[in-house]
Motif scaffolding. Structure first.
Motif, PDB file in Angstrom:
ATOM      1  N   TYR A   1       0.827  -1.208   0.000  1.00  0.00           N
ATOM      2  CA  TYR A   1       0.000   0.000   0.000  1.00  0.00           C
ATOM      3  C   TYR A   1       0.860   1.257   0.000  1.00  0.00           C
ATOM      4  O   TYR A   1       0.549   2.227  -0.694  1.00  0.00           O
ATOM      5  CB  TYR A   1      -0.951   0.022   1.197  1.00  0.00           C
TER       6      TYR A   1
ATOM      7  N   ARG B   1      -8.449  -7.051  -3.198  1.00  0.00           N
ATOM      8  CA  ARG B   1      -8.494  -7.036  -1.731  1.00  0.00           C
ATOM      9  C   ARG B   1      -9.546  -6.040  -1.241  1.00  0.00           C
ATOM     10  O   ARG B   1     -10.326  -6.340  -0.331  1.00  0.00           O
ATOM     11  CB  ARG B   1      -7.108  -6.677  -1.183  1.00  0.00           C
ATOM     12  N   ARG B   2      -9.576  -4.860  -1.852  1.00  0.00           N
ATOM     13  CA  ARG B   2     -10.528  -3.839  -1.426  1.00  0.00           C
ATOM     14  C   ARG B   2     -11.966  -4.286  -1.709  1.00  0.00           C
ATOM     15  O   ARG B   2     -12.867  -4.031  -0.916  1.00  0.00           O
ATOM     16  CB  ARG B   2     -10.203  -2.512  -2.095  1.00  0.00           C
ATOM     17  N   GLU B   3     -12.165  -4.959  -2.808  1.00  0.00           N
ATOM     18  CA  GLU B   3     -13.496  -5.490  -3.128  1.00  0.00           C
ATOM     19  C   GLU B   3     -13.906  -6.530  -2.086  1.00  0.00           C
ATOM     20  O   GLU B   3     -15.047  -6.544  -1.628  1.00  0.00           O
ATOM     21  CB  GLU B   3     -13.497  -6.096  -4.531  1.00  0.00           C
TER      22      GLU B   3
ATOM     23  N   GLU C   1     -12.825  -6.675   0.993  1.00  0.00           N
ATOM     24  CA  GLU C   1     -13.074  -5.962   2.250  1.00  0.00           C
ATOM     25  C   GLU C   1     -14.449  -5.286   2.246  1.00  0.00           C
ATOM     26  O   GLU C   1     -15.125  -5.242   3.279  1.00  0.00           O
ATOM     27  CB  GLU C   1     -12.000  -4.894   2.485  1.00  0.00           C
ATOM     28  N   ARG C   2     -14.856  -4.729   1.104  1.00  0.00           N
ATOM     29  CA  ARG C   2     -16.116  -3.996   1.007  1.00  0.00           C
ATOM     30  C   ARG C   2     -17.328  -4.829   1.443  1.00  0.00           C
ATOM     31  O   ARG C   2     -18.262  -4.310   2.021  1.00  0.00           O
ATOM     32  CB  ARG C   2     -16.348  -3.490  -0.409  1.00  0.00           C
TER      33      ARG C   2
ATOM     34  N   ILE D   1      -4.502  -5.225  -5.083  1.00  0.00           N
ATOM     35  CA  ILE D   1      -5.091  -4.254  -4.149  1.00  0.00           C
ATOM     36  C   ILE D   1      -6.571  -4.071  -4.449  1.00  0.00           C
ATOM     37  O   ILE D   1      -7.403  -4.040  -3.529  1.00  0.00           O
ATOM     38  CB  ILE D   1      -4.341  -2.909  -4.208  1.00  0.00           C
ATOM     39  N   GLU D   2      -6.926  -3.957  -5.716  1.00  0.00           N
ATOM     40  CA  GLU D   2      -8.338  -3.793  -6.082  1.00  0.00           C
ATOM     41  C   GLU D   2      -9.162  -4.996  -5.634  1.00  0.00           C
ATOM     42  O   GLU D   2     -10.265  -4.834  -5.099  1.00  0.00           O
ATOM     43  CB  GLU D   2      -8.467  -3.573  -7.586  1.00  0.00           C
TER      44      GLU D   2
END
Length: 91
Positions: free
Chosen positions: A13, A81-83, A85-86, A78-79
């Protein structure tokens, strides 16, 4: 990204948010977040792991200084992972 440690994920990050940071730049940023000294023996092997996994690219600024840059694969990780997490944090 599920095979990274939390520390490696944090390094990823930091690199993603900077413009070709040197190892020292990454170290300074991560130390401010962790509020602790990070030694070279911890930092550089973990940076090398990110490079070996294809998430980060490593280049040379001069004979003594390397820079790190997020790769397309790193951005995708990262994208994803963020999805993931959402689904747990969005209302």
């Amino acid at each position: 990204m599920d095979d990274l440690t939390g520390f490696q994920r944090d390094l990823l990050y930091v690199i993603a948010g900077a413009d070709q940071p040197s190892g020292q730049d990454v170290k300074d940023e991560i130390e401010s977040y962790y509020s602790a000294d990070i030694n070279h023996g911890r930092l550089y092997p973990n940076l090398d792991t990110l490079v070996n996994k294809g998430l980060v690219e490593k280049g040379q600024l001069d004979r003594r200084t390397n820079y790190y840059e997020i790769s397309d694969q790193g951005v995708q990780a990262i994208e994803e992972r963020r999805e993931w997490e959402r689904q747990y944090i969005e209302e």
